[in-house]
Design a protein around this motif. Sequence first.
Motif, mmCIF file in Angstrom:
data_model
loop_
_atom_site.group_PDB
_atom_site.id
_atom_site.type_symbol
_atom_site.label_atom_id
_atom_site.label_comp_id
_atom_site.label_asym_id
_atom_site.label_seq_id
_atom_site.Cartn_x
_atom_site.Cartn_y
_atom_site.Cartn_z
ATOM 1 N N ARG A 49 -18.278 44.660 -35.252
ATOM 2 C CA ARG A 49 -17.139 43.854 -35.930
ATOM 3 C C ARG A 49 -17.481 43.963 -37.400
ATOM 4 N NH1 ARG A 49 -15.142 39.022 -35.515
ATOM 5 N NH2 ARG A 49 -16.847 38.094 -34.411
ATOM 6 N N LEU A 50 -18.793 43.517 -37.437
ATOM 7 C CA LEU A 50 -19.391 43.450 -38.932
ATOM 8 C C LEU A 50 -19.439 44.571 -39.736
ATOM 9 C CD1 LEU A 50 -20.766 42.068 -41.432
ATOM 10 C CD2 LEU A 50 -22.817 42.348 -40.035
ATOM 11 N N ALA A 51 -20.037 45.870 -38.753
ATOM 12 C CA ALA A 51 -19.710 47.397 -39.400
ATOM 13 C C ALA A 51 -18.648 47.615 -39.772
ATOM 14 C CB ALA A 51 -20.422 48.007 -38.443
ATOM 15 N N LYS A 52 -17.705 47.408 -39.014
ATOM 16 C CA LYS A 52 -16.251 47.810 -39.318
ATOM 17 C C LYS A 52 -15.595 47.208 -40.661
ATOM 18 C CE LYS A 52 -14.191 49.969 -35.433
ATOM 19 N NZ LYS A 52 -13.932 51.117 -35.947
ATOM 20 N N TYR A 53 -15.881 45.588 -40.716
ATOM 21 C CA TYR A 53 -15.452 44.879 -41.663
ATOM 22 C C TYR A 53 -16.157 45.626 -43.374
ATOM 23 C CZ TYR A 53 -15.032 41.004 -45.053
ATOM 24 O OH TYR A 53 -14.822 40.151 -45.831
ATOM 25 N N ILE A 91 -25.417 37.567 -40.748
ATOM 26 C CA ILE A 91 -24.957 36.868 -42.124
ATOM 27 C C ILE A 91 -26.416 37.276 -43.114
ATOM 28 C CG2 ILE A 91 -24.670 35.080 -43.638
ATOM 29 C CD1 ILE A 91 -23.235 33.906 -41.184
ATOM 30 N N ASN A 92 -27.292 37.296 -42.442
ATOM 31 C CA ASN A 92 -28.562 37.423 -43.368
ATOM 32 C C ASN A 92 -28.754 38.930 -43.725
ATOM 33 O OD1 ASN A 92 -29.536 34.639 -43.563
ATOM 34 N ND2 ASN A 92 -30.836 35.012 -41.701
ATOM 35 N N ILE A 93 -28.428 39.863 -42.688
ATOM 36 C CA ILE A 93 -28.329 41.400 -42.980
ATOM 37 C C ILE A 93 -27.307 41.529 -44.129
ATOM 38 C CG2 ILE A 93 -27.975 43.615 -41.791
ATOM 39 C CD1 ILE A 93 -28.899 42.577 -39.139
ATOM 40 N N GLY A 140 -26.112 42.639 -50.438
ATOM 41 C CA GLY A 140 -25.597 42.118 -51.672
ATOM 42 C C GLY A 140 -24.154 41.908 -51.441
ATOM 43 N N LEU A 141 -23.828 41.473 -50.116
ATOM 44 C CA LEU A 141 -22.395 40.978 -49.551
ATOM 45 C C LEU A 141 -22.216 39.576 -49.500
ATOM 46 C CD1 LEU A 141 -21.934 43.713 -46.716
ATOM 47 C CD2 LEU A 141 -21.164 43.795 -49.119
ATOM 48 N N ASN A 142 -21.162 38.856 -49.498
ATOM 49 C CA ASN A 142 -20.767 37.505 -49.644
ATOM 50 C C ASN A 142 -20.984 36.853 -48.524
ATOM 51 O OD1 ASN A 142 -18.831 35.049 -49.660
ATOM 52 N ND2 ASN A 142 -19.118 35.531 -51.678
ATOM 53 N N GLU A 143 -21.985 35.911 -48.362
ATOM 54 C CA GLU A 143 -22.305 35.329 -46.990
ATOM 55 C C GLU A 143 -21.143 34.548 -46.494
ATOM 56 O OE1 GLU A 143 -26.134 33.492 -46.867
ATOM 57 O OE2 GLU A 143 -26.824 34.259 -48.670
ATOM 58 N N SER A 144 -20.387 33.888 -47.232
ATOM 59 C CA SER A 144 -19.452 32.982 -46.894
ATOM 60 C C SER A 144 -18.189 33.630 -46.301
ATOM 61 C CB SER A 144 -18.959 32.207 -47.949
ATOM 62 O OG SER A 144 -19.902 31.195 -48.569
ATOM 63 N N ALA A 145 -18.018 35.020 -46.817
ATOM 64 C CA ALA A 145 -16.970 35.761 -46.387
ATOM 65 C C ALA A 145 -17.477 36.420 -45.010
ATOM 66 C CB ALA A 145 -16.542 36.831 -47.306
ATOM 67 N N ILE A 146 -18.627 36.620 -44.962
ATOM 68 C CA ILE A 146 -19.258 37.288 -43.964
ATOM 69 C C ILE A 146 -19.119 36.301 -42.787
ATOM 70 C CG2 ILE A 146 -21.004 38.437 -42.430
ATOM 71 C CD1 ILE A 146 -19.538 40.224 -44.512
ATOM 72 N N ALA A 147 -19.373 34.996 -42.822
ATOM 73 C CA ALA A 147 -19.534 33.955 -41.574
ATOM 74 C C ALA A 147 -17.886 33.680 -41.577
ATOM 75 C CB ALA A 147 -20.127 32.679 -42.535
ATOM 76 N N GLU A 148 -17.099 33.840 -42.399
ATOM 77 C CA GLU A 148 -15.938 33.267 -41.985
ATOM 78 C C GLU A 148 -15.293 34.587 -41.035
ATOM 79 O OE1 GLU A 148 -12.323 31.083 -41.677
ATOM 80 O OE2 GLU A 148 -14.410 30.685 -42.625
#
Length: 226
Positions: A98-102, A136-138, A143-151
């Motif tokens: 899911r993260l890779a697709k995002y 999230i750490n990856i 350089g991606l936004n941690e908050s956006a990824i966590a959400e």
Amino acid sequence: MNIIYLSDFNCIYSYIGLNRIKNTVFELDLDVEWEMKSFELLPGANNISAMERFASDNKLSIDEAKKEIEEIESIAANEGLNVNYKDLIINSSKDAHRLAKYVQNRHPESAQELIFKIFESNFIKNENIADHDVLINIAASCGLNESAIAEMLKKDSLEIEVELDIEEAVSYGITRIPYYIIEYKGERLTIPGVFEKKDFETAFKDLISGEIQNKSYIGRIDFNLI
């Protein structure tokens, strides 16, 4: 040139194959757009020993499995991938997909870096890629936004898309990964499985020169897996 590849973050051959094809593209100085398609091998996996799984799948004893896995690790090491496959504990790769697709959708310039770092996290560092903090750490390291990824990870975002990738592939008879689809000047060709790096190089050169018509190790496909 477009390269669409079906992979799973729990598949060591997907990692080795992607590394080989990436290095081939770099050495040939090709202009490539990449797209990863999800193919989760073990949905719902939770704390599964890779060693025991390998032994079971291949009908081997643990000692036999260890020997074969060490051979795979040696192959990877020769290509600069210092994997620790024998101690890997397999967990679900769904959220990693899911993260890779995002990231492919929102930040395509960072997608390949992220994908390689997820593989590294799993196979080299033996981290739990089902753990949202790990993901999230990856993402943050890219350089991606941690908050956006966590959400995004908190929700079910893109879960259906991950499942549809698998269903679509299976509907076209693709049941094994890695699997590569190369598009170049109207040609669409497939590379099923992990080639040696020199064979990837030959395939790309033949495709670009038009000599691919005479080759048998790459097959034409007529479906539209996009």
